[in-house]
Write an enzyme that holds these catalytic residues in place. Sequence first.
Site, PDB file in Angstrom:
ATOM      1  CG  ASN A 103      -1.814   1.134   1.360  1.00  0.00           C
ATOM      2  OD1 ASN A 103      -1.728   2.075   0.565  1.00  0.00           O
ATOM      3  ND2 ASN A 103      -2.701   1.088   2.332  1.00  0.00           N
ATOM      4  NE  ARG A 129      -6.016   1.935  -0.106  1.00  0.00           N
ATOM      5  CZ  ARG A 129      -5.953   3.090   0.519  1.00  0.00           C
ATOM      6  NH1 ARG A 129      -4.830   3.501   1.068  1.00  0.00           N
ATOM      7  NH2 ARG A 129      -7.014   3.854   0.595  1.00  0.00           N
ATOM      8  CG  HIS A 184     -12.997   3.794   3.206  1.00  0.00           C
ATOM      9  ND1 HIS A 184     -13.710   4.817   3.805  1.00  0.00           N
ATOM     10  CD2 HIS A 184     -11.689   4.021   3.479  1.00  0.00           C
ATOM     11  CE1 HIS A 184     -12.869   5.630   4.418  1.00  0.00           C
ATOM     12  NE2 HIS A 184     -11.640   5.176   4.223  1.00  0.00           N
ATOM     13  CG  LEU A 207     -17.115   4.796  11.564  1.00  0.00           C
ATOM     14  CD1 LEU A 207     -17.895   4.753  12.872  1.00  0.00           C
ATOM     15  CD2 LEU A 207     -17.660   5.883  10.644  1.00  0.00           C
ATOM     16  CG  ASN A 250      -6.919   9.080  10.946  1.00  0.00           C
ATOM     17  OD1 ASN A 250      -7.269   9.693  11.960  1.00  0.00           O
ATOM     18  ND2 ASN A 250      -5.876   8.266  10.931  1.00  0.00           N
ATOM     19  NE  ARG A 288     -10.045  13.305   3.197  1.00  0.00           N
ATOM     20  CZ  ARG A 288      -9.851  11.993   3.228  1.00  0.00           C
ATOM     21  NH1 ARG A 288     -10.806  11.172   3.633  1.00  0.00           N
ATOM     22  NH2 ARG A 288      -8.711  11.491   2.818  1.00  0.00           N
ATOM     23  CB  CYS A 335     -11.778   9.221  17.646  1.00  0.00           C
ATOM     24  SG  CYS A 335     -13.263   8.746  18.469  1.00  0.00           S
ATOM     25  NE  ARG A 336      -6.419   5.863  20.820  1.00  0.00           N
ATOM     26  CZ  ARG A 336      -5.541   4.997  20.385  1.00  0.00           C
ATOM     27  NH1 ARG A 336      -5.167   4.004  21.142  1.00  0.00           N
ATOM     28  NH2 ARG A 336      -5.017   5.101  19.184  1.00  0.00           N
ATOM     29  N   GLY A 358     -14.645   2.642  14.632  1.00  0.00           N
ATOM     30  CA  GLY A 358     -15.734   1.665  14.652  1.00  0.00           C
ATOM     31  C   GLY A 358     -15.397   0.422  15.467  1.00  0.00           C
ATOM     32  CD  GLU A 359     -11.586  -2.796  13.339  1.00  0.00           C
ATOM     33  OE1 GLU A 359     -10.605  -3.230  13.970  1.00  0.00           O
ATOM     34  OE2 GLU A 359     -11.599  -2.711  12.101  1.00  0.00           O
ATOM     35  CD  GLU A 410      -8.753  -0.960   4.201  1.00  0.00           C
ATOM     36  OE1 GLU A 410      -8.359  -0.660   5.350  1.00  0.00           O
ATOM     37  OE2 GLU A 410      -8.991  -0.131   3.323  1.00  0.00           O
TER      38      GLU A 410
HETATM   39  P1  ADP Z   1      -6.717   5.162   9.173  1.00  0.00           P
HETATM   40  O1  ADP Z   1      -7.935   5.652   8.469  1.00  0.00           O
HETATM   41  O2  ADP Z   1      -5.592   6.141   9.150  1.00  0.00           O
HETATM   42  O3  ADP Z   1      -6.325   3.729   8.820  1.00  0.00           O
HETATM   43  P2  ADP Z   1      -7.620   4.005  11.691  1.00  0.00           P
HETATM   44  O4  ADP Z   1      -8.603   3.072  11.062  1.00  0.00           O
HETATM   45  O5  ADP Z   1      -6.432   3.406  12.369  1.00  0.00           O
HETATM   46  O6  ADP Z   1      -7.139   5.150  10.722  1.00  0.00           O
HETATM   47  O7  ADP Z   1      -8.447   4.876  12.770  1.00  0.00           O
HETATM   48  C1  ADP Z   1      -7.844   5.916  13.469  1.00  0.00           C
HETATM   49  C2  ADP Z   1      -8.881   6.499  14.422  1.00  0.00           C
HETATM   50  O8  ADP Z   1      -9.307   5.476  15.335  1.00  0.00           O
HETATM   51  C3  ADP Z   1      -8.329   7.646  15.275  1.00  0.00           C
HETATM   52  O9  ADP Z   1      -9.276   8.699  15.337  1.00  0.00           O
HETATM   53  C4  ADP Z   1      -8.170   6.990  16.622  1.00  0.00           C
HETATM   54  O10 ADP Z   1      -8.270   7.910  17.693  1.00  0.00           O
HETATM   55  C5  ADP Z   1      -9.360   6.044  16.621  1.00  0.00           C
HETATM   56  N1  ADP Z   1      -9.210   5.053  17.696  1.00  0.00           N
HETATM   57  C6  ADP Z   1      -8.283   4.084  17.812  1.00  0.00           C
HETATM   58  N2  ADP Z   1      -8.434   3.436  19.010  1.00  0.00           N
HETATM   59  C7  ADP Z   1      -9.459   4.045  19.653  1.00  0.00           C
HETATM   60  C8  ADP Z   1     -10.096   3.871  20.924  1.00  0.00           C
HETATM   61  N3  ADP Z   1      -9.688   2.936  21.771  1.00  0.00           N
HETATM   62  N4  ADP Z   1     -11.124   4.682  21.234  1.00  0.00           N
HETATM   63  C9  ADP Z   1     -11.536   5.637  20.375  1.00  0.00           C
HETATM   64  N5  ADP Z   1     -10.994   5.856  19.175  1.00  0.00           N
HETATM   65  C10 ADP Z   1      -9.958   5.084  18.819  1.00  0.00           C
END
Ligand code: ADP
Length: 397
Positions: A9, A87, A176, A205, A207, A237, A280-281, A329-330, A381
């Site tokens: 990728n 990718r 996606h 969900l 970045n 965004r 988000c965290r 989402g996870e 992916e």
């Molecule tokens: P990308 O789109 O760059 O691959 P990811 O799928 O890794 O990104 O998602 C990144 C997002 O997931 C960030 O906003 C991060 O804060 C959020 N995230 C990761 N772990 C947690 C968590 N435990 N609680 C809340 N948000 C989280």
Amino acid sequence: MSHHILVINCGSSSLKFALINRADQRATVTGLAEKLGMTGACISFKQDGRKVELTLANGSHDGAMHAILSYLDERQLTHTISAIGHRVVHGGEAFKSSTLIDEQVIAAIDACSPLAPLHTPANLLGIRTARDCFPQLPQVAVFDTAFHQSMPAQAYLYAVPMALYREHGVRRYGFHGTSHRYVTSAAAVMLDKPLADTAFVCAHLGNGASVAAVLGGRSVDTSMGLTPLEGLVMGTRSGDIDPGLFSYLAQVLNTDIDGVTALLNKQSGLLGLSELSSDCRELEAAAADGHAGAQIALDVFCYRLAKQIAAMTVALGRLDAVLFTGGIGENSSLLRGKVIKLLGFLGLQLDEAANAAAIRGNSGRISTGDGVAALVVNTDEELMIAQDTAALCPQAS
Ligand code: ADP
């Protein structure tokens, strides 16, 4: 024995890769090269739970690929690779599925580059570099847009003059797709239903963020459009805005179209609303401490997501499950809980305990009752790319 697929990728300044075993579908080695073309370029490899980090003397994409080659050579893994999967972000209307790469395919990907000017040159660089390093191996392109090529015209057309579609490819493509495809297939297995009988809204969900309406395993609508800027609120965004903002902001900020485009892509979303972070965290922690910006950013994110999920049910005509995937989402039980509560009228009921437990790789059902299900599904992916590559490059027996 050639039993690995190398998945690549390639971004403008990074190169993510995974060496995936065809038999057990597990990653033998994963890695990431960063800051390519800048000072401080480095590469890391993960294998058997151990991480090796190196600075790159040659910090170009070519240098990164040669570092991967040396790492694999030293561990007698190079000869085990039977094919390479890449990718590719944008396949326009030319690519409706993954494809074996040849000169014609490279030219067709290049022709899509005005639609994704930041990503396509990097994707092509990855392909060319890999072809130079592994000239004997077949290579496959897996497109983010391909899965959404099944959308009907009523979903992909913008209400602008048709000539713009015919002459300039102006339409909604969606992104996606590799993740939405993987996650909807996995969800059908989790629900023990044939994929052909499913109606899902899938929310990826990270970045970047998008939802897709997937009926019988085919994408029928999605929230991203010509570019990944459309749709949901994302890390940096804006997602949907009034297009009138372009001329208004150009006037009041005394800037041009590129300035507004950068503002909407890089300074907006969770970052712009919170005035704190795109992560988000971090925002969840700040919101819990009473940070008003973080609270409103998360509220707007959840409201807009719930609204988009509800809108996607129009494309489906019914709804079996809402699927949550990607980093947020996870892992974010807080945001999932808020969104499911906003969607109670669709028949979704939150299972608080299951929602709290579905973090850090724990997937599963987070809704109660026999109504519409909510599922957390871990996306993969790289594995999807490896599976497509393996399917197009069967092993000689
Ligand atoms: P990308 O789109 O760059 O691959 P990811 O799928 O890794 O990104 O998602 C990144 C997002 O997931 C960030 O906003 C991060 O804060 C959020 N995230 C990761 N772990 C947690 C968590 N435990 N609680 C809340 N948000 C989280």
